[in-house]
Design an enzyme around this catalytic site. Sequence first.
Site, PDB file in Angstrom:
ATOM      1  N   ASP A  71       0.828  -1.214   0.000  1.00 31.98           N
ATOM      2  CA  ASP A  71       0.000   0.000   0.000  1.00 31.98           C
ATOM      3  C   ASP A  71       0.861   1.262   0.000  1.00 31.98           C
ATOM      4  OD1 ASP A  71      -2.289   1.461   0.013  1.00 31.98           O
ATOM      5  OD2 ASP A  71      -2.785   1.112   2.114  1.00 31.98           O
ATOM      6  N   ASN A 131       1.334   3.412  -2.898  1.00 25.88           N
ATOM      7  CA  ASN A 131       1.915   3.867  -4.175  1.00 25.88           C
ATOM      8  C   ASN A 131       1.416   5.269  -4.531  1.00 25.88           C
ATOM      9  OD1 ASN A 131       3.020   1.351  -4.391  1.00 25.88           O
ATOM     10  ND2 ASN A 131       1.626   0.609  -5.963  1.00 25.88           N
ATOM     11  N   ARG A 154       0.164   7.699  -2.546  1.00 27.17           N
ATOM     12  CA  ARG A 154       0.691   8.759  -1.676  1.00 27.17           C
ATOM     13  C   ARG A 154       2.176   8.999  -1.916  1.00 27.17           C
ATOM     14  NH1 ARG A 154      -1.448   6.065   3.463  1.00 27.17           N
ATOM     15  NH2 ARG A 154      -1.925   4.468   1.918  1.00 27.17           N
ATOM     16  N   HIS A 205       2.639   3.438  -9.033  1.00 26.65           N
ATOM     17  CA  HIS A 205       2.460   2.005  -9.314  1.00 26.65           C
ATOM     18  C   HIS A 205       3.677   1.448 -10.074  1.00 26.65           C
ATOM     19  CE1 HIS A 205      -1.439   2.129  -7.625  1.00 26.65           C
ATOM     20  NE2 HIS A 205      -2.007   2.834  -8.583  1.00 26.65           N
ATOM     21  N   GLU A 261     -12.348  -4.851  -4.710  1.00 26.10           N
ATOM     22  CA  GLU A 261     -12.860  -3.484  -4.496  1.00 26.10           C
ATOM     23  C   GLU A 261     -12.129  -2.458  -5.380  1.00 26.10           C
ATOM     24  OE1 GLU A 261     -12.049  -5.603  -1.821  1.00 26.10           O
ATOM     25  OE2 GLU A 261     -14.187  -6.090  -1.749  1.00 26.10           O
ATOM     26  N   LEU A 294      10.914 -20.170  -5.086  1.00 25.34           N
ATOM     27  CA  LEU A 294      10.003 -19.256  -4.393  1.00 25.34           C
ATOM     28  C   LEU A 294       8.646 -19.349  -5.078  1.00 25.34           C
ATOM     29  CD1 LEU A 294       9.568 -16.805  -2.374  1.00 25.34           C
ATOM     30  CD2 LEU A 294      10.101 -15.322  -4.316  1.00 25.34           C
ATOM     31  N   ARG A 347       1.780  -4.896   6.119  1.00 20.55           N
ATOM     32  CA  ARG A 347       1.072  -3.838   5.386  1.00 20.55           C
ATOM     33  C   ARG A 347       1.897  -2.559   5.461  1.00 20.55           C
ATOM     34  NH1 ARG A 347      -5.167  -2.413   4.577  1.00 20.55           N
ATOM     35  NH2 ARG A 347      -4.819  -0.781   3.045  1.00 20.55           N
TER      36      ARG A 347
HETATM   37  C1  FPP Z   1      -1.862   0.313  -3.252  1.00 19.16           C
HETATM   38  O1  FPP Z   1      -1.404   1.625  -3.329  1.00 19.16           O
HETATM   39  C2  FPP Z   1      -1.388  -0.457  -4.365  1.00 19.16           C
HETATM   40  C3  FPP Z   1      -2.170  -1.058  -5.283  1.00 19.16           C
HETATM   41  C4  FPP Z   1      -3.634  -1.020  -5.282  1.00 19.16           C
HETATM   42  C5  FPP Z   1      -1.585  -1.807  -6.395  1.00 19.16           C
HETATM   43  C6  FPP Z   1      -0.352  -2.564  -6.043  1.00 19.16           C
HETATM   44  C7  FPP Z   1       0.365  -2.852  -7.273  1.00 19.16           C
HETATM   45  C8  FPP Z   1       1.698  -2.845  -7.429  1.00 19.16           C
HETATM   46  C9  FPP Z   1       2.675  -2.588  -6.375  1.00 19.16           C
HETATM   47  C10 FPP Z   1       2.262  -3.148  -8.721  1.00 19.16           C
HETATM   48  C11 FPP Z   1       2.586  -4.598  -8.879  1.00 19.16           C
HETATM   49  C12 FPP Z   1       1.455  -5.205  -9.525  1.00 19.16           C
HETATM   50  C13 FPP Z   1       1.408  -6.423 -10.092  1.00 19.16           C
HETATM   51  C14 FPP Z   1       0.194  -6.776 -10.805  1.00 19.16           C
HETATM   52  C15 FPP Z   1       2.458  -7.431 -10.071  1.00 19.16           C
HETATM   53  P1  FPP Z   1      -2.501   2.752  -3.456  1.00 19.16           P
HETATM   54  O2  FPP Z   1      -2.675   3.063  -4.891  1.00 19.16           O
HETATM   55  O3  FPP Z   1      -3.747   2.339  -2.757  1.00 19.16           O
HETATM   56  O4  FPP Z   1      -1.802   3.915  -2.716  1.00 19.16           O
HETATM   57  P2  FPP Z   1      -2.518   5.024  -1.829  1.00 19.16           P
HETATM   58  O5  FPP Z   1      -3.235   4.315  -0.724  1.00 19.16           O
HETATM   59  O6  FPP Z   1      -1.378   5.832  -1.330  1.00 19.16           O
HETATM   60  O7  FPP Z   1      -3.433   5.776  -2.730  1.00 19.16           O
END
Ligand code: FPP
Length: 251
Positions: free
Chosen positions: A30, A32, A34, A47, A77, A141, A194
């Site tokens: 979580d 990305n 922010r 991302h 969601e 892995l 997390r």
């Molecule tokens: C949460 O950050 C992250 C996600 C919903 C996507 C996670 C995906 C990756 C790390 C890329 C790797 C993906 C694959 C398919 C291998 P957020 O966008 O909710 O961040 P925020 O809470 O700060 O807005």
Amino acid sequence: MVSTPNVPERVDKTDALPPNIPKHVAIIMDGNGRWAKARGLPRSEGHRQGTENLRRILRACVEFGVEILTIYAFSTENWKRPPTEVRVLLRILQRVIDTELDELDEEGVQLRHIGKLDGLSPFLQQKIIHARERTKNNDRLIVNVAFNYGGRAEIVDAVQRIVKDRVAPEDIDEDLISHYLYTADLPDPDLIIRTSGELRISNFLTWQGSYSEYYFTNTFWPDFDKEELRKALFEYSNRKRRYGMTDEQIE
Ligand code: FPP
């Protein structure tokens, strides 16, 4: 001859590992968005950096001796996000498979998917199935990609299949339900991490996480590096898992 002074051997702290490495680590990646916002960048860049970080963490897991890594990449969601962002996330999975599969296979990574395949485009489904088939005999892995995944939906799916299979009520126990989950043949996660400071599990491994240890950190996912993972493993190693028993029973 010069005698060597009696100095203890230097221990390189950065290479140290705790004695008790969790077999199965799961991560809610979580923060990305922010991370990007804090730098004045579009969320898609967050991302992209999060995906780069995933490569680093996969490598660290192999190095540290973690056997199974489950990552929460897209929840049931997440479809509610703006369509452009949903497209970015779908494209990331496709691109990871297209560009990383050879290397992951060579490195001995077994790729699996947990979640609802049928909610994805036939094109992406084919890619996921191909990646799974191609890597199914690898054992360095296991990487479970939770994509279009929801813990409650997983339990609903399991109950529907149990009913379809006409399992007698007296035969239904915890082992049987575990067997009907997407993670049927895998042990439950020992440690669930997390990132980004949120203190909830957001429908991730709802059943399997009942006895997991949880580790929360304020670090945003793109910055959660090998050293942060090492820190989480040390903290895990210091925890005492009692599974409802007393200290005396465990000892
Ligand atoms: C949460 O950050 C992250 C996600 C919903 C996507 C996670 C995906 C990756 C790390 C890329 C790797 C993906 C694959 C398919 C291998 P957020 O966008 O909710 O961040 P925020 O809470 O700060 O807005």
